[in-house]
Design an enzyme around this catalytic site. Sequence first.
Site, mmCIF file in Angstrom:
data_model
loop_
_atom_site.group_PDB
_atom_site.id
_atom_site.type_symbol
_atom_site.label_atom_id
_atom_site.label_comp_id
_atom_site.label_asym_id
_atom_site.label_seq_id
_atom_site.Cartn_x
_atom_site.Cartn_y
_atom_site.Cartn_z
ATOM 1 N N TRP A 163 -2.021 7.735 2.549
ATOM 2 C CA TRP A 163 -1.118 7.346 3.380
ATOM 3 C C TRP A 163 -1.121 8.562 4.881
ATOM 4 O O TRP A 163 -0.242 9.196 4.582
ATOM 5 C CB TRP A 163 0.206 7.095 3.160
ATOM 6 N N HIS A 183 4.950 3.069 4.530
ATOM 7 C CA HIS A 183 5.117 1.772 4.149
ATOM 8 C C HIS A 183 6.321 1.477 3.758
ATOM 9 O O HIS A 183 7.218 2.369 4.234
ATOM 10 C CB HIS A 183 4.208 1.806 2.467
ATOM 11 N N ARG A 209 0.670 4.475 10.438
ATOM 12 C CA ARG A 209 -0.129 5.344 10.020
ATOM 13 C C ARG A 209 -1.085 5.919 10.875
ATOM 14 O O ARG A 209 -1.748 5.368 11.697
ATOM 15 C CB ARG A 209 -1.141 4.603 8.768
ATOM 16 N N GLN A 223 4.858 -4.746 6.974
ATOM 17 C CA GLN A 223 4.813 -5.077 5.661
ATOM 18 C C GLN A 223 5.925 -5.904 5.251
ATOM 19 O O GLN A 223 6.982 -5.744 5.841
ATOM 20 C CB GLN A 223 4.631 -3.616 4.978
ATOM 21 N N VAL A 266 3.719 2.669 -9.718
ATOM 22 C CA VAL A 266 3.541 1.417 -10.441
ATOM 23 C C VAL A 266 2.631 1.880 -11.932
ATOM 24 O O VAL A 266 1.751 2.632 -11.759
ATOM 25 C CB VAL A 266 2.981 0.456 -9.834
ATOM 26 N N ALA A 322 6.704 -4.768 -8.235
ATOM 27 C CA ALA A 322 6.983 -4.563 -6.657
ATOM 28 C C ALA A 322 5.790 -4.898 -6.157
ATOM 29 O O ALA A 322 4.792 -4.900 -6.866
ATOM 30 C CB ALA A 322 7.606 -3.276 -6.283
HETATM 31 C C1 YSA Z 1 2.100 -0.918 -4.048
HETATM 32 C C2 YSA Z 1 2.676 -1.241 -5.161
HETATM 33 C C3 YSA Z 1 4.149 -1.523 -5.116
HETATM 34 O O1 YSA Z 1 4.778 -1.454 -6.403
HETATM 35 C C4 YSA Z 1 4.889 -1.743 -3.873
HETATM 36 C C5 YSA Z 1 3.998 -1.657 -2.790
HETATM 37 C C6 YSA Z 1 2.883 -1.265 -2.946
HETATM 38 C C7 YSA Z 1 2.014 -1.347 -1.703
HETATM 39 C C8 YSA Z 1 1.763 0.186 -1.208
HETATM 40 N N1 YSA Z 1 3.173 0.678 -0.576
HETATM 41 C C9 YSA Z 1 0.891 0.162 0.008
HETATM 42 O O2 YSA Z 1 1.298 0.443 1.428
HETATM 43 N N2 YSA Z 1 -0.371 0.011 -0.249
HETATM 44 S S1 YSA Z 1 -1.381 -0.167 0.705
HETATM 45 O O3 YSA Z 1 -1.552 0.922 1.569
HETATM 46 O O4 YSA Z 1 -2.569 -0.579 -0.005
HETATM 47 O O5 YSA Z 1 -0.937 -1.229 2.001
HETATM 48 C C10 YSA Z 1 -0.445 -2.550 1.496
HETATM 49 C C11 YSA Z 1 -1.210 -3.468 2.562
HETATM 50 O O6 YSA Z 1 -0.450 -3.243 3.911
HETATM 51 C C12 YSA Z 1 -2.620 -3.521 2.684
HETATM 52 O O7 YSA Z 1 -3.095 -4.476 1.493
HETATM 53 C C13 YSA Z 1 -2.931 -4.227 3.883
HETATM 54 O O8 YSA Z 1 -2.788 -5.509 3.912
HETATM 55 C C14 YSA Z 1 -1.747 -3.591 4.557
HETATM 56 N N3 YSA Z 1 -2.327 -2.286 5.395
HETATM 57 C C15 YSA Z 1 -2.299 -0.859 4.928
HETATM 58 N N4 YSA Z 1 -2.878 -0.222 5.813
HETATM 59 C C16 YSA Z 1 -2.942 -1.026 6.843
HETATM 60 C C17 YSA Z 1 -2.732 -2.353 6.876
HETATM 61 N N5 YSA Z 1 -2.806 -3.433 7.685
HETATM 62 C C18 YSA Z 1 -3.039 -3.083 9.004
HETATM 63 N N6 YSA Z 1 -3.500 -1.638 9.220
HETATM 64 C C19 YSA Z 1 -3.641 -0.837 8.270
HETATM 65 N N7 YSA Z 1 -3.837 0.431 8.607
#
Ligand code: YSA
Length: 357
Positions: A163, A183, A209, A223, A266, A322
């Site tokens: 992140w 997030h 980000r 999100q 998780v 979650a």
């Molecule tokens: C995981 C486990 C949990 O118990 C709860 C939540 C999560 C998700 C975690 N907080 C998270 O942010 N995961 S992630 O970095 O993979 O992002 C989740 C989703 O946000 C991605 O699958 C994607 O759809 C979106 N995302 C992430 N970075 C992005 C983005 N969409 C657009 N631009 C970006 N830079």
Amino acid sequence: MTADASDSPADLDSLAREWRAALAAAGDEEAVEEWRRSVLGRSGALTGVLRGLSALPADQRRATGQAANALKRDLEADLEARQEELRAAALASQLAEGAVDVTLPGRRRRRGGLHPVTQTLQEILDAFTRMGFATVEGPEVELDDYNFTRLRIPEDHPARDMWDTFWLDEDVDGEQPLLLRTHTSPMQIRYLDAHEPPVRIAVPGRCYRYEATDATHEWMMTQVELLAVDEGVSLADLKGTLLEFARQLFGVERRVLLRHSYFPFVEPGVEVAVDCFACPGAETGCAVCRGSGWLEILGAGMVHPEVLAASGYDPGRYTGFAAGMGVERIAMLRHGIEDIRYFYSNDLRFLRQFQGV
Ligand code: YSA
């Protein structure tokens, strides 16, 4: 327009004609004021005549004085009349300018519409509301503690690299670093700290980000976090909820993939991807799926027992799942949009395609 007290009443008559002509020629408020100053003002021509009366021989003083005073009264009345005339003319021209030509065809007013990301967000929240999740929101400027540490991502832990973060210069009590949340997961902690089980919430919101943009990554994105905690909540509940959600958003035909993933907060962790719309299969040059055939839309898992315990929940009794999903990615899949950067580039030709959708 020079005058002095030695002017005879006859001279004054001829000056008065000159002054009246000048007043009639003064075409606006400013010119009229200039005329007033030069004739009736403190250093005006007629005022000069009146001031000089005392220097005149007695036999001329009376006649010139009477004539000059009478002229002053007349000119003051003329001045007022001219001012009124100009005011009326200005009003008439204003009215003429603003007149409505009722025979002209009407101008069509363009209807606005909701941004495609807002439309998708509403559909996602509707789906979760139907499944019994309440919508709650949290702050975009977040504490390090909630965004990372309480989610089992301590300082210097390599998982922080997942992140890339916008840090703020300001801090709170000179201790806790502030950041733009990366997030929506910090709301898990805020909510768990403040509520008793059962918990069932959906948390929409902007996240940020510090990373380079490409067809599927933006530095700002939306999100929706999902959190359910109760006795007996299992991975099967998570899977069922996510599949039902995918069915409602993408229809029964769309292929959805649930696979293992890693998040420190998780155990176990999973992610969900939907089949790529931009290439027929796994095309290596595809910017949307990067040749994988799948576009990842969310991360999820069973809430780590240590996360529950830190909020005062007994992990022996309570379990939870979650998830955190990317709304822009889901909107891309729903509408076949091949580059996420269209959403926030403010191009009306793009945005208008979603009016009335
Ligand atoms: C995981 C486990 C949990 O118990 C709860 C939540 C999560 C998700 C975690 N907080 C998270 O942010 N995961 S992630 O970095 O993979 O992002 C989740 C989703 O946000 C991605 O699958 C994607 O759809 C979106 N995302 C992430 N970075 C992005 C983005 N969409 C657009 N631009 C970006 N830079």
